[in-house]
Design an enzyme around this catalytic site. Structure first.
Site, mmCIF file in Angstrom:
data_model
loop_
_atom_site.group_PDB
_atom_site.id
_atom_site.type_symbol
_atom_site.label_atom_id
_atom_site.label_comp_id
_atom_site.label_asym_id
_atom_site.label_seq_id
_atom_site.Cartn_x
_atom_site.Cartn_y
_atom_site.Cartn_z
ATOM 1 N N LEU A 208 -19.204 38.554 51.001
ATOM 2 C CA LEU A 208 -20.007 39.229 51.266
ATOM 3 C C LEU A 208 -19.459 39.003 52.974
ATOM 4 O O LEU A 208 -19.057 37.851 53.358
ATOM 5 C CB LEU A 208 -21.575 38.634 51.454
ATOM 6 C CG LEU A 208 -22.095 38.511 49.998
ATOM 7 C CD1 LEU A 208 -22.887 37.709 49.663
ATOM 8 C CD2 LEU A 208 -21.807 40.265 49.925
ATOM 9 N N HIS A 209 -19.137 39.605 54.438
ATOM 10 C CA HIS A 209 -19.275 39.549 55.583
ATOM 11 C C HIS A 209 -19.564 40.564 56.464
ATOM 12 O O HIS A 209 -20.423 39.871 57.345
ATOM 13 C CB HIS A 209 -18.040 39.552 55.680
ATOM 14 C CG HIS A 209 -17.454 40.956 55.981
ATOM 15 N ND1 HIS A 209 -17.297 42.051 54.671
ATOM 16 C CD2 HIS A 209 -17.624 41.910 56.985
ATOM 17 C CE1 HIS A 209 -16.923 43.318 55.117
ATOM 18 N NE2 HIS A 209 -17.298 42.508 56.374
ATOM 19 N N ARG A 210 -20.859 41.099 55.557
ATOM 20 C CA ARG A 210 -21.809 42.198 57.207
ATOM 21 C C ARG A 210 -23.016 41.149 57.436
ATOM 22 O O ARG A 210 -22.988 40.803 56.842
ATOM 23 C CB ARG A 210 -22.436 43.486 56.247
ATOM 24 C CG ARG A 210 -20.925 44.466 55.631
ATOM 25 C CD ARG A 210 -21.223 45.721 55.875
ATOM 26 N NE ARG A 210 -20.448 46.530 54.788
ATOM 27 C CZ ARG A 210 -18.993 46.299 56.036
ATOM 28 N NH1 ARG A 210 -19.700 46.421 57.186
ATOM 29 N NH2 ARG A 210 -18.551 47.527 55.779
ATOM 30 N N ARG A 243 -16.317 34.197 59.293
ATOM 31 C CA ARG A 243 -18.046 34.290 59.185
ATOM 32 C C ARG A 243 -19.566 33.834 58.105
ATOM 33 O O ARG A 243 -20.163 33.404 58.785
ATOM 34 C CB ARG A 243 -18.341 36.005 59.429
ATOM 35 C CG ARG A 243 -19.935 36.606 59.753
ATOM 36 C CD ARG A 243 -20.167 38.033 60.058
ATOM 37 N NE ARG A 243 -21.165 37.861 60.876
ATOM 38 C CZ ARG A 243 -21.071 38.519 62.329
ATOM 39 N NH1 ARG A 243 -19.867 38.782 62.266
ATOM 40 N NH2 ARG A 243 -21.683 39.425 62.901
ATOM 41 N N ASP A 282 -19.838 43.713 50.336
ATOM 42 C CA ASP A 282 -20.675 44.504 50.613
ATOM 43 C C ASP A 282 -19.306 45.253 51.081
ATOM 44 O O ASP A 282 -19.590 45.712 52.748
ATOM 45 C CB ASP A 282 -21.682 43.603 51.841
ATOM 46 C CG ASP A 282 -20.818 42.688 52.268
ATOM 47 O OD1 ASP A 282 -19.722 42.746 52.647
ATOM 48 O OD2 ASP A 282 -21.217 42.163 53.221
#
Length: 364
Positions: A208-210, A243, A282
């Site tokens: 997950l990074h968005r 992030r 994602d």
């Protein structure tokens, strides 16, 4: 002929490596085709950048623009300034950009303003979601691209709709899959495999990074809780993007089955993906890799620029509502997930097709 190859972020390296291989094959055959590898420095963390050069056999960059971090506007400006100076000192005959990251747009704009034609590898893909910075990069880059190398007939259609002439569009396949197929036998067991005592088909990989998923604490917390709650007793292997790591620390998510680890190299990450029961992500690129490897993929996004991974492959778009996670995982555990197939020309030869077209276009 002298070509600039632009790479700046992790997805770029996987797409650019086989193009370098294809160019070198032509050089060995006596073709006058030379390149300069330009690393913009957009991803400057070793796990996000350096290890990929080593593992994929990419030569050291001829130039590193050292753009570093900052906001998207700051990165874009830094890359443009650095690339302009490079072109002023030694112009190229063609700028090849790949994908849809900040480096792609920044170097395409700079090259065109220096009257250097641009070729876009992965041209024409669309999510139709203008909230995604990548979509803005795609639209703007394609608006000033001379030659388009596409991954699918859907991308061809998107370019046709905006009036791009057929003679500028070349359906070649997917260079990311070139890399996957070349290195598949070299996938490397990461340390977490033995540490957690993983078994093939008995764990789930997560990424997950968005910003839409990870920048809002309550939303991220709800997503993580739903995933943990509905994955039965399976280990969750989560290589954490820098992030996301910051946000996870703030919300204090932990569980005995949740194994949050540092970002992995290409060979280690895909070793896990190929042996997993499923991937929850994602990312766009991972949906392509899971499609080719036949691994179920649950994508936490409202849109995708790679619809062929859904219509043909193993991917399903869940949206970003945490409540969509439970029924999708029930389908997975019930054994009802679709088998999927492999899109046309995703056969490991896209890069050779690209170089072949370059030879025809420029009469090399």
């Amino acid at each position: 002929m002298f070509i600039d190859l632009i790479a700046g972020a992790r997805p770029n390296f996987m797409k650019i490596a086989p193009i370098i291989d294809a160019i070198k094959e032509e050089q060995d055959a006596g073709v006058n085709l030379n390149f300069r590898l330009v690393h913009t420095g957009q991803h400057y963390d070793k796990n996000m950048s350096g290890s990929f050069f080593e593992q994929l056999g990419i030569p050291d960059p001829d130039e590193n623009l050292g753009a570093g971090g900052g906001t998207q506007a700051e990165q874009t400006a830094s890359i443009m300034i650095g690339y302009e100076k490079l072109l002023m000192n030694k112009p190229s005959d063609l700028c090849i950009v790949v994908g849809d990251v900040t480096s792609t747009l920044a170097c395409a704009i700079t090259a065109q303003k220096m009257h250097i034609p641009v070729a876009h590898v992965e041209g024409g893909i669309r999510s139709n979601d203008w909230k995604m910075p990548e979509e803005i990069n795609r639209l703007a880059t394609d608006a000033i691209t001379n030659y388009f190398f596409t991954t699918s007939e859907i991308a061809n259609g998107n370019l046709n709709k905006i009036g791009i002439e057929d003679e500028r569009v070349f359906f070649v396949g997917n260079t990311m899959i070139d890399t996957l197929l070349k290195h598949r036998e070299r996938f490397k067991k990461p340390e977490v495999w033995d540490e957690v005592e993983l078994e093939k088909g008995n764990f789930i990989v997560m990424t997950l990074h968005r910003p839409s998923n990870v920048d809002e604490e309550e939303n991220l917390k709800s997503l993580m809780n739903e995933i943990i709650l509905n994955t039965k007793d399976l280990p969750l292997i989560f290589p954490v993007h820098p992030r996301t790591a910051k946000m996870l620390k703030n919300i204090g998510i932990s569980h005995e089955r949740l194994h949050m680890i540092e970002p992995l190299g290409y060979l280690e990450f895909n070793y896990l993906v190929e042996r997993s029961k499923a991937v929850i992500t994602d990312s766009g690129g991972i949906t392509e890799e899971t499609t080719v490897m036949g691994i179920p993929c649950l994508t936490l996004r409202n849109s995708t620029e790679r619809p062929e991974t859904i219509s043909i492959g193993t991917n399903e778009l869940l949206g970003m509502d945490p409540e969509a996670i439970k029924p999708a995982l029930e389908t997975l555990f019930n054994g009802d997930w679709k088998k999927g197939g492999i899109p046309k020309l995703w056969d490991g030869k896209a890069s050779n097709r690209i170089v072949g077209h370059l030879k025809d276009i420029f009469k090399i």
